[in-house]
Write a protein that holds these residues in place. Structure first.
Motif, mmCIF file in Angstrom:
data_model
loop_
_atom_site.group_PDB
_atom_site.id
_atom_site.type_symbol
_atom_site.label_atom_id
_atom_site.label_comp_id
_atom_site.label_asym_id
_atom_site.label_seq_id
_atom_site.Cartn_x
_atom_site.Cartn_y
_atom_site.Cartn_z
ATOM 1 N N GLU A 30 0.830 -1.214 0.000
ATOM 2 C CA GLU A 30 0.000 0.000 0.000
ATOM 3 C C GLU A 30 0.863 1.262 0.000
ATOM 4 O OE1 GLU A 30 -3.228 0.109 -0.366
ATOM 5 O OE2 GLU A 30 -3.897 -1.900 0.164
ATOM 6 N N GLU A 39 -3.484 3.378 -6.751
ATOM 7 C CA GLU A 39 -4.365 2.824 -5.735
ATOM 8 C C GLU A 39 -4.576 1.343 -6.040
ATOM 9 O OE1 GLU A 39 -8.834 3.465 -4.008
ATOM 10 O OE2 GLU A 39 -7.714 5.228 -4.692
ATOM 11 N N THR A 41 -6.178 -2.159 -6.281
ATOM 12 C CA THR A 41 -7.518 -2.733 -6.391
ATOM 13 C C THR A 41 -7.430 -4.241 -6.156
ATOM 14 O OG1 THR A 41 -7.259 -3.184 -8.748
ATOM 15 C CG2 THR A 41 -8.137 -1.007 -8.137
ATOM 16 N N ASP A 42 -8.561 -4.911 -6.174
ATOM 17 C CA ASP A 42 -8.561 -6.374 -6.052
ATOM 18 C C ASP A 42 -7.743 -7.016 -7.167
ATOM 19 O OD1 ASP A 42 -10.145 -6.216 -3.795
ATOM 20 O OD2 ASP A 42 -12.011 -6.687 -4.853
ATOM 21 N N GLU A 43 -7.778 -6.404 -8.357
ATOM 22 C CA GLU A 43 -7.015 -6.937 -9.491
ATOM 23 C C GLU A 43 -5.514 -6.871 -9.213
ATOM 24 O OE1 GLU A 43 -9.626 -4.787 -9.859
ATOM 25 O OE2 GLU A 43 -11.026 -6.222 -10.750
ATOM 26 N N HIS A 44 -5.067 -5.771 -8.616
ATOM 27 C CA HIS A 44 -3.656 -5.665 -8.233
ATOM 28 C C HIS A 44 -3.312 -6.755 -7.214
ATOM 29 C CE1 HIS A 44 -4.246 -1.441 -9.618
ATOM 30 N NE2 HIS A 44 -2.997 -1.571 -10.027
ATOM 31 N N TRP A 45 -4.185 -6.915 -6.230
ATOM 32 C CA TRP A 45 -3.924 -7.899 -5.170
ATOM 33 C C TRP A 45 -3.905 -9.325 -5.724
ATOM 34 C CZ3 TRP A 45 -1.414 -6.909 -1.077
ATOM 35 C CH2 TRP A 45 -1.457 -5.634 -0.521
#
Length: 110
Positions: A30, A39, A41-45
């Motif tokens: 983060e 920022e 997102t769920d896609e990054h995670w």
């Protein structure tokens, strides 16, 4: 240059990768993303967690081509392509995503 997460200091190398990959926690990603004005997102995670699992299994951070193939196999072709990955990690899915995941810089990345 060290980064601070929830009052805890994490040492990094000259390129911003964690000095000790075992110290990683989600807050590290983060803070790094915020420094890059991104920022998460769920896609990054999905990709960050995938990389951590991949590293745990193979003890290596994958180069972009290997990453693309592996993501395609596990998460589907719509996520396992360069356009999608560069859309999430504009500074390079190998370098930037691995840095956020607390992993060393992938072999072959300049």
């Amino acid at each position: 240059m060290p980064i601070e997460v929830n009052g805890k200091t994490f040492e990094t190398d000259e390129e911003g990768y964690l000095a000790n990959i075992n110290e990683w926690e989600p807050g590290v990603a983060e803070v790094m993303a915020k420094e890059d004005e991104l920022e998460l997102t769920d896609e990054h995670w999905d990709i960050i967690n995938f990389l951590r699992e991949y590293y745990e299994e193979y003890q290596i951070a994958p180069a972009v081509r290997v990453l693309t193939k592996a993501v395609s196999k596990k998460l589907g072709k719509e996520k396992g392509n360069s356009k999608y990955l560069y859309g999430l990690f504009p500074y390079g899915p190998g370098k930037q995503a691995c840095r956020y995941a607390g992993l060393p810089k992938p072999t072959g990345c300049v």
